[in-house]
Scaffold this motif. Structure first.
Motif, PDB file in Angstrom:
ATOM      1  N   GLN A  92      29.003  42.978   9.725  1.00 38.41           N
ATOM      2  CA  GLN A  92      27.876  43.333   8.868  1.00 38.41           C
ATOM      3  C   GLN A  92      28.347  43.744   7.480  1.00 38.41           C
ATOM      4  N   VAL A  93      29.500  44.370   7.388  1.00 35.06           N
ATOM      5  CA  VAL A  93      30.074  44.673   6.081  1.00 35.06           C
ATOM      6  C   VAL A  93      30.505  43.385   5.382  1.00 35.06           C
ATOM      7  N   LEU A  94      31.134  42.483   6.130  1.00 37.81           N
ATOM      8  CA  LEU A  94      31.552  41.203   5.559  1.00 37.81           C
ATOM      9  C   LEU A  94      30.366  40.433   4.987  1.00 37.81           C
ATOM     10  N   ASN A  95      29.239  40.444   5.681  1.00 44.19           N
ATOM     11  CA  ASN A  95      28.054  39.691   5.262  1.00 44.19           C
ATOM     12  C   ASN A  95      27.114  40.517   4.387  1.00 44.19           C
ATOM     13  N   MET A  96      27.474  41.766   4.121  1.00 47.80           N
ATOM     14  CA  MET A  96      26.651  42.690   3.337  1.00 47.80           C
ATOM     15  C   MET A  96      25.258  42.840   3.926  1.00 47.80           C
ATOM     16  N   THR A  97      25.197  42.955   5.246  1.00 49.66           N
ATOM     17  CA  THR A  97      23.927  43.250   5.912  1.00 49.66           C
ATOM     18  C   THR A  97      23.919  44.649   6.512  1.00 49.66           C
ATOM     19  N   ALA A  98      24.999  45.418   6.320  1.00 47.97           N
ATOM     20  CA  ALA A  98      24.952  46.841   6.632  1.00 47.97           C
ATOM     21  C   ALA A  98      24.097  47.510   5.562  1.00 47.97           C
ATOM     22  N   ASP A  99      23.201  48.411   5.969  1.00 47.40           N
ATOM     23  CA  ASP A  99      22.285  49.007   4.999  1.00 47.40           C
ATOM     24  C   ASP A  99      22.753  50.407   4.615  1.00 47.40           C
ATOM     25  N   ILE A 100      22.914  50.616   3.316  1.00 55.62           N
ATOM     26  CA  ILE A 100      23.325  51.913   2.788  1.00 55.62           C
ATOM     27  C   ILE A 100      22.390  52.293   1.643  1.00 55.62           C
ATOM     28  N   ASP A 101      22.319  53.572   1.361  1.00 57.59           N
ATOM     29  CA  ASP A 101      21.484  54.059   0.271  1.00 57.59           C
ATOM     30  C   ASP A 101      22.295  53.982  -1.017  1.00 57.59           C
ATOM     31  N   TYR A 102      22.256  52.821  -1.634  1.00 55.05           N
ATOM     32  CA  TYR A 102      23.105  52.551  -2.797  1.00 55.05           C
ATOM     33  C   TYR A 102      22.454  51.443  -3.612  1.00 55.05           C
ATOM     34  N   ALA A 153      23.064  56.633   4.595  1.00 56.63           N
ATOM     35  CA  ALA A 153      22.430  55.486   5.246  1.00 56.63           C
ATOM     36  C   ALA A 153      21.182  55.047   4.500  1.00 56.63           C
ATOM     37  N   GLY A 154      20.908  53.749   4.573  1.00 59.53           N
ATOM     38  CA  GLY A 154      19.682  53.208   4.029  1.00 59.53           C
ATOM     39  C   GLY A 154      18.532  53.357   5.000  1.00 59.53           C
ATOM     40  N   GLU A 155      17.409  52.748   4.666  1.00 62.49           N
ATOM     41  CA  GLU A 155      16.206  52.884   5.485  1.00 62.49           C
ATOM     42  C   GLU A 155      16.141  51.865   6.613  1.00 62.49           C
ATOM     43  N   ASP A 156      16.829  50.731   6.475  1.00 57.11           N
ATOM     44  CA  ASP A 156      16.717  49.656   7.463  1.00 57.11           C
ATOM     45  C   ASP A 156      17.857  49.725   8.471  1.00 57.11           C
ATOM     46  N   PRO A 157      17.640  49.170   9.661  1.00 57.01           N
ATOM     47  CA  PRO A 157      18.750  49.062  10.621  1.00 57.01           C
ATOM     48  C   PRO A 157      19.820  48.125  10.082  1.00 57.01           C
ATOM     49  N   HIS A 158      21.051  48.368  10.432  1.00 57.96           N
ATOM     50  CA  HIS A 158      22.122  47.461  10.035  1.00 57.96           C
ATOM     51  C   HIS A 158      21.867  46.068  10.595  1.00 57.96           C
ATOM     52  N   LYS A 198      19.828  43.687   9.453  1.00 57.31           N
ATOM     53  CA  LYS A 198      18.505  43.094   9.281  1.00 57.31           C
ATOM     54  C   LYS A 198      18.250  42.548   7.880  1.00 57.31           C
ATOM     55  N   SER A 199      18.975  43.053   6.884  1.00 59.12           N
ATOM     56  CA  SER A 199      18.710  42.675   5.499  1.00 59.12           C
ATOM     57  C   SER A 199      20.017  42.433   4.756  1.00 59.12           C
ATOM     58  N   PHE A 200      19.976  41.471   3.833  1.00 59.68           N
ATOM     59  CA  PHE A 200      21.111  41.238   2.941  1.00 59.68           C
ATOM     60  C   PHE A 200      20.854  41.963   1.634  1.00 59.68           C
ATOM     61  N   ARG A 201      21.798  42.822   1.248  1.00 57.65           N
ATOM     62  CA  ARG A 201      21.753  43.473  -0.060  1.00 57.65           C
ATOM     63  C   ARG A 201      23.174  43.513  -0.601  1.00 57.65           C
ATOM     64  N   TYR A 202      23.340  42.937  -1.773  1.00 55.86           N
ATOM     65  CA  TYR A 202      24.665  42.819  -2.380  1.00 55.86           C
ATOM     66  C   TYR A 202      25.130  44.179  -2.871  1.00 55.86           C
ATOM     67  N   ARG A 203      26.271  44.664  -2.336  1.00 51.10           N
ATOM     68  CA  ARG A 203      26.785  45.978  -2.663  1.00 51.10           C
ATOM     69  C   ARG A 203      28.312  45.915  -2.751  1.00 51.10           C
ATOM     70  N   THR A 204      28.871  46.195  -3.928  1.00 49.34           N
ATOM     71  CA  THR A 204      30.319  46.155  -4.089  1.00 49.34           C
ATOM     72  C   THR A 204      31.011  47.171  -3.190  1.00 49.34           C
ATOM     73  N   THR A 205      30.353  48.281  -2.904  1.00 50.51           N
ATOM     74  CA  THR A 205      30.976  49.307  -2.063  1.00 50.51           C
ATOM     75  C   THR A 205      31.267  48.796  -0.650  1.00 50.51           C
ATOM     76  N   HIS A 206      30.526  47.791  -0.172  1.00 47.32           N
ATOM     77  CA  HIS A 206      30.871  47.186   1.124  1.00 47.32           C
ATOM     78  C   HIS A 206      32.285  46.600   1.071  1.00 47.32           C
ATOM     79  N   THR A 207      32.606  45.944  -0.030  1.00 48.98           N
ATOM     80  CA  THR A 207      33.936  45.339  -0.139  1.00 48.98           C
ATOM     81  C   THR A 207      35.009  46.404  -0.299  1.00 48.98           C
ATOM     82  N   GLU A 208      34.677  47.510  -0.947  1.00 46.66           N
ATOM     83  CA  GLU A 208      35.652  48.603  -1.013  1.00 46.66           C
ATOM     84  C   GLU A 208      35.943  49.159   0.375  1.00 46.66           C
ATOM     85  N   VAL A 209      34.918  49.240   1.217  1.00 44.13           N
ATOM     86  CA  VAL A 209      35.130  49.646   2.609  1.00 44.13           C
ATOM     87  C   VAL A 209      35.961  48.603   3.341  1.00 44.13           C
TER      88      VAL A 209
END
Length: 437
Positions: free
Chosen positions: A196-206, A248-253, A255-266
């Protein structure tokens, strides 16, 4: 975008820095690197000096700073290794046809390929077909042998390595991020998988809105050291301190694609934990030392010596072409299998296009995002790596084509360049379609 003359463009109002603050795109001819005289003289005149604080603005500072980043930030070398340089074969005869190639722009007006390059503020572009260079051009004044920052094209390099480690069984895509990084147990990545981090579908408040000074991307840039941190700044001043603060964001991991550079830092943190290597050393050992590169590359660092895994890779244009050609050839290049063919197959397969569509990136119709790469799903199976301000790898296996582009566009978002790039790439593919190997 209205074209006026072969090289000139009508000025277009766009958001550059913050909501409500608009500016006009300069005529590309007026911001040529060879005419700006930035950082020239001993010392340079005050109005021509660029410091770390002026790395990004005012424009046109990026026309110099994007290929001099290691003079402004700490960096770590990615060595080219001791092998000889892999000479890129060349094929003559298509340069003028490509320069004169005409396609219809997003406003319905005709645009030549030369106009396209100018309008995207290209610092350098190189096109290969069937393994041979057929077009190479640099903006006047740009040093060909000085690495240029790739911004988010870095993500695709890191994603390729992660996919290779998955292929080898060293990294489990279904494992929780916190299995590898317990430091993130209380963060927004709690419950998210590596895939989910690779595909940026993990949801975070960012939020990552480059034109918004209040966006979370500003906090990220300060933590990474992309600009000087004010003395009274209360936030994190390095990446390892910053990432655990993201909630954490509002959606379950998933379920949604949101482009976030911090995913790649993780992701970069996960790879360092799994391999015991810095990001620079991992790229060097697994890829860079095997390509027959002309130059060492380098990665930019935060205040604690951590690489910007989502943005900090710097390479020359020709070496970027070598990397892209390796991917086009299913991981085989310079007489060796650098990554497994299955790695490239995995990336090319793409991901859920409906999830991508829901993200509102209308300027990339039909795309998906898989393992830090942009997948076009067009008839030729083209895939891309994209970075802000116009950085790009475009790989079209259907016609055996690779195009790499380094740019210093005044506007960060790819929304500014993709409406021009997609028809330009389609026209280029059609021109080359019948060109036999």
């Amino acid at each position: 975008m209205k074209i006026s003359g072969l090289r000139g463009l009508a000025l277009t109002t766009v958001l550059l820095s913050a909501p409500g603050i608009a500016t006009e795109l300069p005529d590309p001819e007026s911001v040529r690197t060879d005419q700006l005289q930035l950082m020239q003289g001993f010392p340079p005149p005050a109005d021509k000096q660029i410091t770390q604080a002026g790395f990004m603005r005012p424009y046109p500072n990026p026309r110099w700073s994007f290929h001099h980043a290691r003079e402004l930030f700490p960096s770590r070398r990615v060595a080219r290794g001791n092998e000889g340089v892999y000479a890129l074969p060349r094929a003559d005869g298509l340069e003028q046809q490509i320069a004169d190639l005409t396609f219809t722009g997003p406003d319905g007006e005709p645009m030549s390929f030369t106009q396209y390059l100018d309008s995207t503020y290209v610092d350098g572009v190189l096109i290969m077909q069937h393994g041979k260079v057929i077009f190479e051009q640099y903006q006047a004044g740009v040093p060909e042998d000085e690495p240029h920052i790739l911004w988010s094209v870095t993500k695709s390099v890191v994603g390729l390595l992660a996919t290779q480690l998955i292929e080898e069984g060293e990294l489990n895509p279904d494992a929780l991020v916190t299995d590898y990084l317990p430091e993130l147990e209380g963060s927004g990545w709690h419950g998210a998988t590596v895939q989910q981090v690779l595909n940026m579908t993990a949801d975070i408040d960012y939020s990552e809105v480059y034109a918004d000074r209040n966006s979370d991307v500003v906090k990220y840039s300060l933590a990474a050291g992309m600009s000087p941190v004010p003395p009274d700044y209360p936030g994190a001043r390095d990446l390892y301190s910053y990432l655990p603060t993201i909630t954490a964001g509002e959606d379950p991991h998933g379920k949604s694609f949101r482009y976030r550079t911090t995913h790649t830092e993780v992701l970069g943190w996960v790879l360092r934990r799994v391999t015991g290597l810095s990001t620079a050393a991992l790229i060097e050992q697994r890829i860079w030392s095997k390509l027959g590169a002309e130059q060492d590359a380098y990665m930019l660092l935060d205040s604690k010596g951590t690489e910007w895994a989502g943005a900090g890779f710097n390479v020359t244009l020709r070496d970027l072409a070598r990397f892209a050609e390796m991917v086009r050839l299913n991981g085989s290049f310079n007489g060796q299998q650098i990554v497994s063919p299955g790695v490239v197959d995995t990336i090319r397969a793409g991901a859920d296009r409906e999830i991508f569509k829901a993200a509102g990136r209308d300027y990339q119709p039909g795309y998906s995002y898989r393992n830090q790469w942009w997948i076009s799903h067009n008839d030729d199976g083209a895939i891309e790596a994209l970075g802000v301000h116009g950085q790009m790898i475009h790989i079209n296996p259907g016609v055996g084509m690779v195009m790499v582009r380094l740019s210093s566009h005044p506007v960060a978002s790819s929304a500014q360049t993709m409406p021009l790039t997609i028809p330009a790439m389609e026209a280029l593919a059609d021109l080359l379609r019948d060109n036999a190997p």
